[in-house]
Structure formats: structure tokens, C-alpha cells
Motif scaffolding. Structure first.
Motif, PDB file in Angstrom:
ATOM      1  N   ASP A  15       0.820  -1.212   0.000  1.00 35.60           N
ATOM      2  CA  ASP A  15       0.000   0.000   0.000  1.00 35.60           C
ATOM      3  C   ASP A  15       0.850   1.257   0.000  1.00 35.60           C
ATOM      4  O   ASP A  15       0.393   2.336  -0.399  1.00 35.60           O
ATOM      5  CB  ASP A  15      -0.923   0.022   1.230  1.00 35.60           C
ATOM      6  CG  ASP A  15      -2.095  -0.926   1.086  1.00 35.60           C
ATOM      7  OD1 ASP A  15      -2.159  -1.650   0.062  1.00 35.60           O
ATOM      8  OD2 ASP A  15      -2.954  -0.954   1.993  1.00 35.60           O
ATOM      9  N   HIS A  16       2.106   1.121   0.441  1.00 40.43           N
ATOM     10  CA  HIS A  16       3.003   2.274   0.528  1.00 40.43           C
ATOM     11  C   HIS A  16       4.209   2.148  -0.394  1.00 40.43           C
ATOM     12  O   HIS A  16       4.808   3.158  -0.779  1.00 40.43           O
ATOM     13  CB  HIS A  16       3.518   2.447   1.965  1.00 40.43           C
ATOM     14  CG  HIS A  16       2.440   2.672   2.961  1.00 40.43           C
ATOM     15  ND1 HIS A  16       2.598   2.409   4.306  1.00 40.43           N
ATOM     16  CD2 HIS A  16       1.165   3.134   2.822  1.00 40.43           C
ATOM     17  CE1 HIS A  16       1.471   2.697   4.944  1.00 40.43           C
ATOM     18  NE2 HIS A  16       0.588   3.133   4.077  1.00 40.43           N
ATOM     19  N   ALA A  21       9.484  -7.254  -4.364  1.00 42.33           N
ATOM     20  CA  ALA A  21       9.687  -8.055  -3.157  1.00 42.33           C
ATOM     21  C   ALA A  21       8.555  -7.831  -2.161  1.00 42.33           C
ATOM     22  O   ALA A  21       8.079  -8.776  -1.519  1.00 42.33           O
ATOM     23  CB  ALA A  21      11.033  -7.709  -2.514  1.00 42.33           C
ATOM     24  N   GLU A  22       8.107  -6.579  -2.028  1.00 41.41           N
ATOM     25  CA  GLU A  22       7.002  -6.282  -1.121  1.00 41.41           C
ATOM     26  C   GLU A  22       5.721  -6.979  -1.580  1.00 41.41           C
ATOM     27  O   GLU A  22       4.973  -7.542  -0.770  1.00 41.41           O
ATOM     28  CB  GLU A  22       6.760  -4.765  -1.054  1.00 41.41           C
ATOM     29  CG  GLU A  22       7.909  -3.971  -0.479  1.00 41.41           C
ATOM     30  CD  GLU A  22       8.868  -3.441  -1.527  1.00 41.41           C
ATOM     31  OE1 GLU A  22       9.287  -2.283  -1.409  1.00 41.41           O
ATOM     32  OE2 GLU A  22       9.197  -4.201  -2.465  1.00 41.41           O
ATOM     33  N   VAL A  23       5.474  -6.932  -2.897  1.00 38.30           N
ATOM     34  CA  VAL A  23       4.272  -7.573  -3.441  1.00 38.30           C
ATOM     35  C   VAL A  23       4.340  -9.088  -3.249  1.00 38.30           C
ATOM     36  O   VAL A  23       3.354  -9.732  -2.878  1.00 38.30           O
ATOM     37  CB  VAL A  23       4.105  -7.218  -4.931  1.00 38.30           C
ATOM     38  CG1 VAL A  23       2.975  -8.030  -5.566  1.00 38.30           C
ATOM     39  CG2 VAL A  23       3.831  -5.724  -5.095  1.00 38.30           C
ATOM     40  N   ALA A  24       5.511  -9.678  -3.487  1.00 45.07           N
ATOM     41  CA  ALA A  24       5.671 -11.126  -3.333  1.00 45.07           C
ATOM     42  C   ALA A  24       5.394 -11.551  -1.891  1.00 45.07           C
ATOM     43  O   ALA A  24       4.713 -12.557  -1.641  1.00 45.07           O
ATOM     44  CB  ALA A  24       7.076 -11.545  -3.753  1.00 45.07           C
ATOM     45  N   ALA A  25       5.925 -10.800  -0.933  1.00 46.60           N
ATOM     46  CA  ALA A  25       5.714 -11.125   0.479  1.00 46.60           C
ATOM     47  C   ALA A  25       4.239 -11.006   0.853  1.00 46.60           C
ATOM     48  O   ALA A  25       3.680 -11.872   1.538  1.00 46.60           O
ATOM     49  CB  ALA A  25       6.561 -10.206   1.359  1.00 46.60           C
ATOM     50  N   LEU A  65       2.361  -2.410  10.759  1.00 46.90           N
ATOM     51  CA  LEU A  65       3.441  -1.563  10.265  1.00 46.90           C
ATOM     52  C   LEU A  65       4.496  -1.402  11.362  1.00 46.90           C
ATOM     53  O   LEU A  65       4.165  -1.170  12.523  1.00 46.90           O
ATOM     54  CB  LEU A  65       2.903  -0.192   9.850  1.00 46.90           C
ATOM     55  CG  LEU A  65       1.936  -0.171   8.668  1.00 46.90           C
ATOM     56  CD1 LEU A  65       1.460   1.257   8.401  1.00 46.90           C
ATOM     57  CD2 LEU A  65       2.579  -0.758   7.417  1.00 46.90           C
ATOM     58  N   PHE A  66       5.744  -1.524  10.969  1.00 46.08           N
ATOM     59  CA  PHE A  66       6.883  -1.416  11.879  1.00 46.08           C
ATOM     60  C   PHE A  66       7.572  -0.083  11.595  1.00 46.08           C
ATOM     61  O   PHE A  66       8.232   0.073  10.577  1.00 46.08           O
ATOM     62  CB  PHE A  66       7.824  -2.595  11.645  1.00 46.08           C
ATOM     63  CG  PHE A  66       8.915  -2.774  12.673  1.00 46.08           C
ATOM     64  CD1 PHE A  66       8.952  -2.039  13.843  1.00 46.08           C
ATOM     65  CD2 PHE A  66       9.920  -3.713  12.451  1.00 46.08           C
ATOM     66  CE1 PHE A  66       9.951  -2.220  14.783  1.00 46.08           C
ATOM     67  CE2 PHE A  66      10.938  -3.906  13.379  1.00 46.08           C
ATOM     68  CZ  PHE A  66      10.949  -3.152  14.544  1.00 46.08           C
ATOM     69  N   HIS A  67       7.386   0.871  12.478  1.00 43.22           N
ATOM     70  CA  HIS A  67       7.922   2.217  12.280  1.00 43.22           C
ATOM     71  C   HIS A  67       9.374   2.247  12.780  1.00 43.22           C
ATOM     72  O   HIS A  67       9.649   2.595  13.926  1.00 43.22           O
ATOM     73  CB  HIS A  67       7.069   3.240  13.029  1.00 43.22           C
ATOM     74  CG  HIS A  67       5.635   3.247  12.600  1.00 43.22           C
ATOM     75  ND1 HIS A  67       5.164   4.072  11.610  1.00 43.22           N
ATOM     76  CD2 HIS A  67       4.577   2.496  13.013  1.00 43.22           C
ATOM     77  CE1 HIS A  67       3.866   3.853  11.430  1.00 43.22           C
ATOM     78  NE2 HIS A  67       3.485   2.905  12.271  1.00 43.22           N
TER      79      HIS A  67
END
Length: 410
Positions: A15-16, A21-25, A65-67
Motif C-alpha cells: 500500500d506504501h 519483493a514487497e508484493v511477493a511477500a 506496520l513497523f515504524h
């Protein structure tokens, strides 16, 4: 299998952040959810949190989310140690995952892996490798710094120090020892290409710890071939991805510039890409000059959302991947095959591994605009070239099969 509790960690939320890699995860997380598995998705973000908390939720309580951030990109160390030994530890203690699957450590810190081992010594640790960050300090590209971006075939402390003279060979020796000490804690390394596996084996990762699993794709109805007007050829080309020096957009534009005039009349290139404005002024100027020279032969559309990929590919005959570095397995390869679109790609790294005439595409000598020009001419001029490549496309692995292969690693 039902007793497993899975924590998937990504360096960004789709979303951000729109990287492959983000999409695959995230796709893997959503498939586990669909299967009814107890799964949590933890994604790093650079957005500030409310009240300074290290965590917040997005979409559901299972998407966190991990800030946090990294302060040391040489050793991949967290910029806030408290986020690791207090907040992340508390999250592990709360969810008690039996499997922790990291799709990256960049922007969060390698210390996360050690914290998993310290807090949950029985948990299985899986790490998906998406590029060569552990091997190469030049953004994990295995390309030497400088305008020529010379390809690197193997790292060594001495050679790496030549690339970064501000650091000594001893610095790189210790860097390698430190990263390998963390990697020793990993049970399984997943790679979407055999090429990347070979690079990490040569670097010292045991072969028995590595497995190749291609990035899964959602099941879609592939669009029909683009309708052609009378006398029209399959000359509509498209590029999807980031616009930066490593993606080879300049090589692609130069190849179109070299085409004979009679071929230029039959072709068009659509560029769907983001982040040109974030590149150096010199690179931006080069791209804009080429676009100006090519005039209406090329259309720069800008960024796109992942859900738009089907509609955009419907308008293309061929998809071009002109990368000038050792790509691992760019998501656009599987997306193109999933939508029935043949590929034209560089013969470097995982791109060359996954594209050929008998695998749904054509390859050219990487980094060479004249070679790409020849392949473009073949694609347009050779009767049946497009149909032959399209007929050779094998349906990429879907998310159901992809998740099964990952679960076997757990």
C-alpha cells in the motif's frame, strides 16, 4: 500444518511501497490467510507513528506496520536498537510464531534475525533473498561504482575496497564475517532464481540451505491479443518498472533511436515507470533528451498501480526488460507471462535465465543497444515471431502452488 504460526516480515507494505519483493511477500501472506493459516504480516514503514509507537495496524490487526529505520547501511544495523530488543521482542513473545519468514532485512536491520533466534530458539527462520546486498555494498547490484557501471562477477575484500576506497579491505572482511554470522542462524534461504543461488553459493552459503521458488502469481484471465488494423504488425512495446540507471531504460531508448525509419513507422513504446525525478540530474537529462529525440515514438506514462497491470498489458504486444545488472527475478517477467505477453530481455542474470524463444521471449546481449535494436527488428519483421513466443509461454506458478512449496520449507 494447522499448528503452525507464521510471521512474514517485509521491508515495505504494498500500500506504501510498490516493489516486487514487497508484493511477493504480501501475496504469500494473503494466500496463507485464504488457506486459514495463523499468519501475521509485519511491514516496515518510514511513516511516523501516532504517539511514537513502534507498531501500528493497517487494513486489519494481522497487518502490522513497523515504524523503524536503519542507521548503518554497510552492516545493516538498526537505527533504533530499542525497536529490536524491546518492541520486536515483545511482538515475538506475543504471537509466538513457529516460523519467521523474512523477505528482507534492509531498512530494519539484520539484528532482527538474531533476536528471533534469541527469543524463540525453536522457531524456524526462512529468508528470501532478492538481490546481492550481503555480497555487494553497492546497493546489492554487483555493479562497480562509476558511470560505466562495470559488472562484477565475484566479491572479495580487496576488490570491494577498490570500489570504496574510503574503506579498507579489513572493513569488508569483517563485514562479510558479521553478515555470515547472522546468516548462520537462518534455516532456509529462498531464491526466485537459480542465478542468485549460484552467486550466494560461490559466496559461501551452503547449497543444502538454499531452495529456488518462483514468485507466485494470482490467477487471472489473460487478455486476448491486441486487435490489429489492416497491415499492422506486432510493434507495440511496453516497459514496466522503476526508471533508474540499473533498469536500462536509456539502453532501451537508444535502441529505438537506432531503428531504421521504415521500422520506426511500425512501432511504439509505452513506458510505465516511476522515480525518474529521484535520479541524478545527469541521468534525468539523458532520459529527457532521448525522449525528445524520439518524439511521439515513445510515451512516458509515469507510475501505475499493481491492479492496473492487466489493463496496461492488454495494450501491448511485447514487454521489454532492459536491465543492465544481474537481476534476480523481476516480478514483471511472471506478470507478463501470466497475461500472455511475450518478453524481450537482457541476457544478464535471472532475466536471461527465464527468457528465451522456448520460454516465451527473445533475449539480446545485455547493456548493448545495437543488440536490442536487432531483436526489436526481428520481433517486428519476422512473421510468426510473436506467435511462436506466445505459444511457448508456460503458465507461471500460481499462489496456491507457491504457498505449498514455501510451506514445505517451514
Amino acid at each position: 500444518m494447522s499448528e503452525q504460526k507464521i510471521l512474514i516480515i517485509s521491508h515495505g507494505h504494498p500500500d506504501h511501497s510498490k516493489g516486487g519483493a514487497e508484493v511477493a511477500a504480501y501475496n504469500l501472506f494473503k494466500e496463507y490467510e485464504r488457506r486459514g493459516l495463523d499468519t501475521v504480516f509485519l511491514a516496515r514503514t518510514d511513516q511516523p507513528s501516532h504517539g511514537g509507537s513502534a507498531f501500528s495496524t493497517i487494513n486489519s490487526e494481522r497487518e502490522i506496520l513497523f515504524h523503524t529505520h536503519m542507521s548503518d547501511f554497510f552492516l545493516f544495523q538498526s537505527g533504533n536498537k530499542k525497536h529490536v530488543w524491546q518492541d520486536f521482542r515483545a511482538l515475538l513473545q506475543r504471537y509466538q510464531p513457529t516460523v519467521v519468514h523474512l523477505h528482507h532485512y534492509i531498512h530494519m536491520g539484520l539484528e532482527l534475525i538474531r533476536e528471533v533466534k534469541n527469543t524463540l530458539p525453536e522457531a524456524r527462520i526462512v529468508l528470501t533473498l532478492h538481490e546481492y546486498l550481503a555480497i555487494c555494498a553497492n546497493n546489492g547490484q554487483m555493479v562497480k561504482p562509476g558511470k560505466q557501471m562495470k559488472l562484477c562477477y565475484k566479491s572479495s575484500p580487496t576488490d570491494c575496497a577498490r570500489c570504496f576506497p574510503e574503506r579498507s579491505a579489513a572493513d569488508f572482511f569483517l563485514r562479510e564475517k558479521y553478515i555470515k554470522s547472522i546468516f548462520d542462524l537462518v534455516d532456509v534461504f529462498v531464491s526466485p532464481s537459480h542465478f542468485l543461488i549460484d552467486r550466494y553459493k560461490a559466496w559461501g552459503i551452503p547449497e543444502e540451505k538454499m531452495v529456488m521458488i518462483e514468485n507466485g502469481q494470482p490467477e487471472v484471465e489473460a487478455p486476448r491479443p491486441r486487435p490489429l488494423a489492416d497491415g499492422e504488425v506486432r510493434g507495440r512495446f511496453a516497459f514496466f518498472g522503476q526508471i533508474n540507471p540499473f533498469k536500462g531504460v536509456d539502453v532501451m531508448l537508444e535502441a529505438f533511436k537506432l531503428l531504421p525509419e521504415d521500422i520506426k513507422e511500425k512501432v511504439h513504446l509505452d513506458i510505465h515507470g516511476a522515480n525518474l525525478e529521484g535520479q541524478t540530474e545527469e541521468f534525468q537529462e539523458k532520459i529527457h533528451d532521448l525522449l525528445e529525440e524520439l518524439d511521439d515514438l515513445v510515451t512516458l506514462h509515469g507510475p501505475y498501480e499493481s491492479h492496473e497491470i492487466g489493463r496496461l498489458m492488454e495494450q501491448a504486444d511485447w514487454v521489454i526488460i532492459p536491465s543492465v545488472w544481474w537481476e534476480n527475478s523481476p516480478m514483471v517477467i511472471q506478470e507478463s507471462y501470466n497475461h500472455g505477453r511475450p518478453l524481450i530481455g537482457s541476457d544478464l542474470g535471472g532475466v536471461g535465465e527465464k527468457i528465451s524463444k522456448n520460454k516465451g521471449g527473445l533475449t539480446y546481449k545485455g547493456r548493448t543497444s545495437s543488440s536490442l535494436r536487432s531483436v526489436l527488428m526481428e520481433a517486428v519483421s519476422c512473421y510468426g515471431a510473436w506467435q511462436d513466443c506466445r505459444n511457448a509461454i508456460a503458465q507461471p506458478i500460481n499462489m496456491i502452488e507457491c504457498s505449498k512449496l514455501h510451506l514445505e520449507c517451514y
